[in-house]
Write a protein that holds these residues in place. Structure first.
Motif, mmCIF file in Angstrom:
data_model
loop_
_atom_site.group_PDB
_atom_site.id
_atom_site.type_symbol
_atom_site.label_atom_id
_atom_site.label_comp_id
_atom_site.label_asym_id
_atom_site.label_seq_id
_atom_site.Cartn_x
_atom_site.Cartn_y
_atom_site.Cartn_z
ATOM 1 N N GLY A 130 0.798 -1.215 0.000
ATOM 2 C CA GLY A 130 0.000 0.000 0.000
ATOM 3 C C GLY A 130 0.832 1.268 0.000
ATOM 4 O O GLY A 130 1.939 1.301 0.540
ATOM 5 N N ARG A 131 0.293 2.300 -0.621
ATOM 6 C CA ARG A 131 0.870 3.630 -0.592
ATOM 7 C C ARG A 131 -0.251 4.642 -0.398
ATOM 8 O O ARG A 131 -1.348 4.492 -0.949
ATOM 9 C CB ARG A 131 1.614 3.955 -1.895
ATOM 10 C CG ARG A 131 2.878 3.147 -2.138
ATOM 11 C CD ARG A 131 4.002 3.570 -1.202
ATOM 12 N NE ARG A 131 5.275 2.942 -1.558
ATOM 13 C CZ ARG A 131 5.690 1.772 -1.083
ATOM 14 N NH1 ARG A 131 4.920 1.091 -0.243
ATOM 15 N NH2 ARG A 131 6.853 1.276 -1.445
ATOM 16 N N SER A 132 0.044 5.676 0.372
ATOM 17 C CA SER A 132 -0.935 6.727 0.644
ATOM 18 C C SER A 132 -0.686 7.932 -0.265
ATOM 19 O O SER A 132 0.439 8.183 -0.687
ATOM 20 C CB SER A 132 -0.830 7.149 2.105
ATOM 21 O OG SER A 132 -1.513 8.364 2.341
ATOM 22 N N LEU A 133 -1.754 8.680 -0.529
ATOM 23 C CA LEU A 133 -1.640 9.934 -1.286
ATOM 24 C C LEU A 133 -1.766 11.139 -0.367
ATOM 25 O O LEU A 133 -2.000 12.251 -0.825
ATOM 26 C CB LEU A 133 -2.718 9.990 -2.380
ATOM 27 C CG LEU A 133 -2.598 8.953 -3.495
ATOM 28 C CD1 LEU A 133 -3.771 9.071 -4.458
ATOM 29 C CD2 LEU A 133 -1.276 9.088 -4.231
ATOM 30 N N GLY A 134 -1.601 10.910 0.928
ATOM 31 C CA GLY A 134 -1.713 12.018 1.868
ATOM 32 C C GLY A 134 -3.000 11.960 2.666
ATOM 33 O O GLY A 134 -3.817 11.057 2.490
ATOM 34 N N PRO A 135 -3.224 12.940 3.532
ATOM 35 C CA PRO A 135 -4.326 12.880 4.491
ATOM 36 C C PRO A 135 -5.694 13.302 3.944
ATOM 37 O O PRO A 135 -6.701 13.118 4.619
ATOM 38 C CB PRO A 135 -3.876 13.871 5.571
ATOM 39 C CG PRO A 135 -3.051 14.881 4.828
ATOM 40 C CD PRO A 135 -2.348 14.114 3.762
ATOM 41 N N LYS A 136 -5.752 13.884 2.773
ATOM 42 C CA LYS A 136 -7.008 14.432 2.267
ATOM 43 C C LYS A 136 -7.736 13.452 1.344
ATOM 44 O O LYS A 136 -7.114 12.767 0.536
ATOM 45 C CB LYS A 136 -6.744 15.724 1.488
ATOM 46 C CG LYS A 136 -6.114 16.843 2.306
ATOM 47 C CD LYS A 136 -7.117 17.456 3.268
ATOM 48 C CE LYS A 136 -6.527 18.700 3.926
ATOM 49 N NZ LYS A 136 -7.494 19.342 4.832
ATOM 50 N N GLN A 137 -9.063 13.430 1.456
ATOM 51 C CA GLN A 137 -9.891 12.641 0.551
ATOM 52 C C GLN A 137 -9.829 13.222 -0.863
ATOM 53 O O GLN A 137 -9.849 14.445 -1.042
ATOM 54 C CB GLN A 137 -11.344 12.664 1.013
ATOM 55 C CG GLN A 137 -11.732 11.505 1.901
ATOM 56 C CD GLN A 137 -11.937 10.227 1.113
ATOM 57 O OE1 GLN A 137 -11.048 9.387 1.060
ATOM 58 N NE2 GLN A 137 -13.082 10.071 0.523
ATOM 59 N N MET A 138 -9.773 12.331 -1.867
ATOM 60 C CA MET A 138 -9.760 12.755 -3.268
ATOM 61 C C MET A 138 -10.859 12.018 -4.028
ATOM 62 O O MET A 138 -11.231 10.898 -3.663
ATOM 63 C CB MET A 138 -8.415 12.420 -3.926
ATOM 64 C CG MET A 138 -7.213 13.112 -3.335
ATOM 65 S SD MET A 138 -5.695 12.599 -4.196
ATOM 66 C CE MET A 138 -4.467 13.524 -3.254
ATOM 67 N N SER A 139 -11.337 12.630 -5.087
ATOM 68 C CA SER A 139 -12.214 11.921 -6.009
ATOM 69 C C SER A 139 -11.371 10.855 -6.711
ATOM 70 O O SER A 139 -10.132 10.917 -6.718
ATOM 71 C CB SER A 139 -12.813 12.882 -7.030
ATOM 72 O OG SER A 139 -11.787 13.469 -7.824
ATOM 73 N N THR A 140 -12.017 9.856 -7.321
ATOM 74 C CA THR A 140 -11.271 8.774 -7.960
ATOM 75 C C THR A 140 -10.388 9.295 -9.085
ATOM 76 O O THR A 140 -9.221 8.912 -9.212
ATOM 77 C CB THR A 140 -12.233 7.706 -8.503
ATOM 78 O OG1 THR A 140 -13.132 7.302 -7.470
ATOM 79 C CG2 THR A 140 -11.462 6.482 -8.989
ATOM 80 N N ASP A 141 -10.913 10.191 -9.907
ATOM 81 C CA ASP A 141 -10.103 10.715 -11.020
ATOM 82 C C ASP A 141 -8.923 11.525 -10.508
ATOM 83 O O ASP A 141 -7.829 11.481 -11.094
ATOM 84 C CB ASP A 141 -10.954 11.551 -11.984
ATOM 85 C CG ASP A 141 -11.580 12.766 -11.323
ATOM 86 O OD1 ASP A 141 -12.419 12.576 -10.428
ATOM 87 O OD2 ASP A 141 -11.215 13.900 -11.684
ATOM 88 N N THR A 142 -9.109 12.241 -9.387
ATOM 89 C CA THR A 142 -7.996 12.998 -8.818
ATOM 90 C C THR A 142 -6.925 12.053 -8.280
ATOM 91 O O THR A 142 -5.727 12.288 -8.475
ATOM 92 C CB THR A 142 -8.484 13.921 -7.688
ATOM 93 O OG1 THR A 142 -9.452 14.840 -8.208
ATOM 94 C CG2 THR A 142 -7.334 14.715 -7.091
ATOM 95 N N ALA A 143 -7.338 10.981 -7.601
ATOM 96 C CA ALA A 143 -6.378 10.021 -7.059
ATOM 97 C C ALA A 143 -5.530 9.406 -8.169
ATOM 98 O O ALA A 143 -4.312 9.263 -8.028
ATOM 99 C CB ALA A 143 -7.112 8.934 -6.282
ATOM 100 N N VAL A 144 -6.161 9.057 -9.272
ATOM 101 C CA VAL A 144 -5.416 8.485 -10.406
ATOM 102 C C VAL A 144 -4.511 9.547 -11.021
ATOM 103 O O VAL A 144 -3.351 9.277 -11.365
ATOM 104 C CB VAL A 144 -6.371 7.905 -11.464
ATOM 105 C CG1 VAL A 144 -5.581 7.386 -12.670
ATOM 106 C CG2 VAL A 144 -7.217 6.784 -10.874
ATOM 107 N N ARG A 145 -5.019 10.768 -11.158
ATOM 108 C CA ARG A 145 -4.222 11.862 -11.744
ATOM 109 C C ARG A 145 -2.968 12.124 -10.908
ATOM 110 O O ARG A 145 -1.864 12.252 -11.446
ATOM 111 C CB ARG A 145 -5.075 13.123 -11.841
ATOM 112 C CG ARG A 145 -4.386 14.319 -12.510
ATOM 113 C CD ARG A 145 -5.341 15.501 -12.641
ATOM 114 N NE ARG A 145 -6.500 15.147 -13.447
ATOM 115 C CZ ARG A 145 -7.745 15.034 -12.973
ATOM 116 N NH1 ARG A 145 -7.993 15.254 -11.678
ATOM 117 N NH2 ARG A 145 -8.730 14.700 -13.772
ATOM 118 N N VAL A 146 -3.132 12.184 -9.588
ATOM 119 C CA VAL A 146 -2.001 12.431 -8.705
ATOM 120 C C VAL A 146 -0.998 11.278 -8.788
ATOM 121 O O VAL A 146 0.222 11.496 -8.871
ATOM 122 C CB VAL A 146 -2.494 12.621 -7.249
ATOM 123 C CG1 VAL A 146 -1.324 12.574 -6.274
ATOM 124 C CG2 VAL A 146 -3.238 13.945 -7.115
#
Length: 212
Positions: A130-146
């Motif tokens: 697993g890897r985290s993208l940080g503490p904030k919730q993201m939309s699915t498209d934002t998570a993939v974009r990041v």
């Protein structure tokens, strides 16, 4: 193989965890498919039930989107160690080096629940790294974009321009705040799927009608 970077083509996977596919998800999945295709990456939508008929806006994406009835566990059984699960509960954050460490980046749909329902827990049980993208919730498209920006463009998480809890203004008197983190465009506005603004406005109008 990505000739420029001398490594395998990256694959981004959303394991669809719902029996239905709503308008919001359709917009997000379409956006992910087009952006991944433009970046030279693959996008797979997995665990799609036989009974689920894709809306035309997704069904028409023949080159950009691969729809799989099989689960991600079955498809990538032989390279499980090369699969990275984007998990809000992970202790390690995603880094540019993970672009070399993994070939497949896995997301549990739908990420954008508020409050979060930990939909990713169903995939966490399967033992992926697993890897985290940080503490904030993201939309699915934002998570993939990041994830794509970090692993393909090699931009560290803390160097990506974000906008948190953006306020959308529909008229002089009507606004709504989205409780998520988005990537910001050059004007500081949230990058969202085409048509999402109108969809959110329509939902807001329906909510107001219920009150009235």
């Amino acid at each position: 193989m990505d000739r420029e970077k001398g490594r395998r083509q990256a694959t981004f996977v959303v394991e669809h965890l719902d029996p239905e596919l709503g308008k919001w998800s359709a917009r997000e999945y379409g956006c992910i498919a087009r952006e991944c295709h433009a970046a030279g990456a693959r996008f797979l939508l997995t665990s799609v039930p036989e009974s689920l008929q894709l809306p035309e806006e997704l069904a028409s994406l023949k080159e950009e989107l691969t729809v799989e009835r099989r689960s991600v566990e079955e498809i990538f059984a032989e390279i499980k160690d090369r699969v990275c699960l984007l998990d809000p509960a992970a202790t390690a954050e995603l880094s540019p080096a993970d672009g070399d460490n993994f070939d497949v980046f896995l997301f549990g749909g739908i990420l954008g629940d508020d409050p979060p329902r930990d939909r990713t827990s169903e995939l966490r049980k399967k033992g992926y790294t697993g890897r985290s993208l940080g503490p904030k919730q993201m939309s699915t498209d934002t998570a993939v974009r990041v994830t794509r920006m970090v692993t393909l463009d090699r931009i560290p998480l803390d160097k990506i321009p974000y906008v948190d809890n953006p306020e959308l203004r529909f008229s002089r008197y009507e606004t709504t705040e989205l409780p998520y983190r988005y990537v910001a465009d050059k004007d500081g506005k949230p990058i969202m799927p085409e048509g999402m603004f109108e969809l959110i406005k329509a939902d807001a109008d329906r909510g107001l009608d219920d009150v009235l």
